[in-house]
Write a protein that holds these residues in place. Structure first.
Motif, PDB file in Angstrom:
ATOM      1  N   ARG A 103      34.305  55.792  36.556  1.00 24.16           N
ATOM      2  CA  ARG A 103      35.264  55.115  37.433  1.00 24.16           C
ATOM      3  C   ARG A 103      35.565  53.698  36.967  1.00 24.16           C
ATOM      4  N   ALA A 104      36.782  53.308  37.231  1.00 24.15           N
ATOM      5  CA  ALA A 104      37.208  51.920  37.042  1.00 24.15           C
ATOM      6  C   ALA A 104      37.559  51.360  38.416  1.00 24.15           C
ATOM      7  N   THR A 105      37.441  50.046  38.571  1.00 20.09           N
ATOM      8  CA  THR A 105      37.720  49.433  39.874  1.00 20.09           C
ATOM      9  C   THR A 105      38.542  48.162  39.711  1.00 20.09           C
ATOM     10  N   TYR A 106      39.286  47.864  40.769  1.00 18.00           N
ATOM     11  CA  TYR A 106      39.984  46.572  40.852  1.00 18.00           C
ATOM     12  C   TYR A 106      39.786  46.032  42.261  1.00 18.00           C
ATOM     13  N   ARG A 107      39.252  44.806  42.367  1.00 19.71           N
ATOM     14  CA  ARG A 107      39.040  44.142  43.649  1.00 19.71           C
ATOM     15  C   ARG A 107      39.736  42.788  43.618  1.00 19.71           C
ATOM     16  N   ALA A 108      40.453  42.490  44.691  1.00 17.05           N
ATOM     17  CA  ALA A 108      41.138  41.192  44.769  1.00 17.05           C
ATOM     18  C   ALA A 108      41.080  40.662  46.191  1.00 17.05           C
ATOM     19  N   ASN A 109      40.830  39.354  46.317  1.00 20.50           N
ATOM     20  CA  ASN A 109      40.844  38.714  47.633  1.00 20.50           C
ATOM     21  C   ASN A 109      41.524  37.342  47.598  1.00 20.50           C
ATOM     22  N   ARG A 110      42.253  37.062  46.511  1.00 20.77           N
ATOM     23  CA  ARG A 110      43.034  35.821  46.419  1.00 20.77           C
ATOM     24  C   ARG A 110      44.476  36.207  46.087  1.00 20.77           C
ATOM     25  N   PHE A 111      45.396  35.732  46.920  1.00 18.07           N
ATOM     26  CA  PHE A 111      46.791  36.142  46.796  1.00 18.07           C
ATOM     27  C   PHE A 111      47.713  34.930  46.838  1.00 18.07           C
ATOM     28  N   ARG A 112      48.829  35.035  46.109  1.00 14.06           N
ATOM     29  CA  ARG A 112      49.816  33.967  46.049  1.00 14.06           C
ATOM     30  C   ARG A 112      51.214  34.553  46.193  1.00 14.06           C
TER      31      ARG A 112
END
Length: 208
Positions: free
Chosen positions: A122-131
């Motif tokens: 599996r590969a993952t992408y996590r993000a919690n900073r947005f512009r």
């Protein structure tokens, strides 16, 4: 003129609690109330519409472009353009499901030099900073992990929503060798290009 400080003002949405004791000028109290009422809301959760969402990639082999699809992935999306501080992306991709419509190439992608799916399925992408980038365009600053390698990764994307549904679209390039994809004789990029374009098309339904 003042008001008793015995009043307690709370804002569940902003998570603010103001306790007033004694005397506070009415003007000051009005300003505080205005700040509470103007506080932004929580992010909106969205459910992925699986049959209508696609995650694809485009690479080159011997100078010819080829397209692949990840048939199995999950995207947990929390997003409201008016509450970017509450936004969250959590995407998990089953790399074993990669399909380029070429059996020999698909089998090679599972090997140790490429995705090494036995060790890293599996590969993952996590993000919690947005512009905000303007005109319904945004950028998510997060971490992409492929084949056990984690790197900072910015995902520019478009966002359009209605009352019940939303569409998220993204086109972004990555360098496969940054994640040790295509090692050994494949690392120089002569037969298989190093740059890969990722295409994201998500259809989402507003969660209850």
């Amino acid at each position: 003129q003042g008001v008793p400080r015995s009043a307690v003002f709370t804002s569940a949405r902003a998570g603010i609690l103001i306790l007033m004791e004694g005397q506070v000028p009415v003007r000051t109290l009005s300003i505080l109330l205005g700040l509470l009422l103007a506080a932004p809301g929580h992010g909106q959760d969205w459910d992925q519409i699986s049959g209508q969402s696609r995650l694809r990639f485009v690479g080159t082999m011997e100078g010819e472009a080829f397209e692949g699809t990840f048939h199995r992935f999950t995207a947990m999306i929390r997003f409201d353009p008016k509450a970017l501080h509450e936004a969250r992306f959590s995407v998990e991709i089953d790399v074993v499901s990669a399909d380029t419509r070429n059996r020999q190439r698909d089998q090679a992608l599972r090997q140790e030099e490429w995705f090494d799916t036995e060790r890293f399925p599996r590969a993952t992408y996590r993000a919690n900073r947005f512009r905000s980038l303007g005109r319904n365009r945004f950028a998510a600053d997060g971490t992409l992990t492929i084949k056990g390698v984690s790197r900072a990764f910015t995902l520019p994307f478009s966002w359009h929503d209605t009352r019940d549904e939303a569409e998220l679209g993204a086109r972004v390039n990555l360098r496969r060798t940054d994640f040790n994809i295509g090692e050994g004789e494949w690392a120089d990029g002569q037969s298989v290009g190093r740059d890969v374009q990722v295409l994201v098309d998500l259809r989402l339904r507003r969660a209850d």
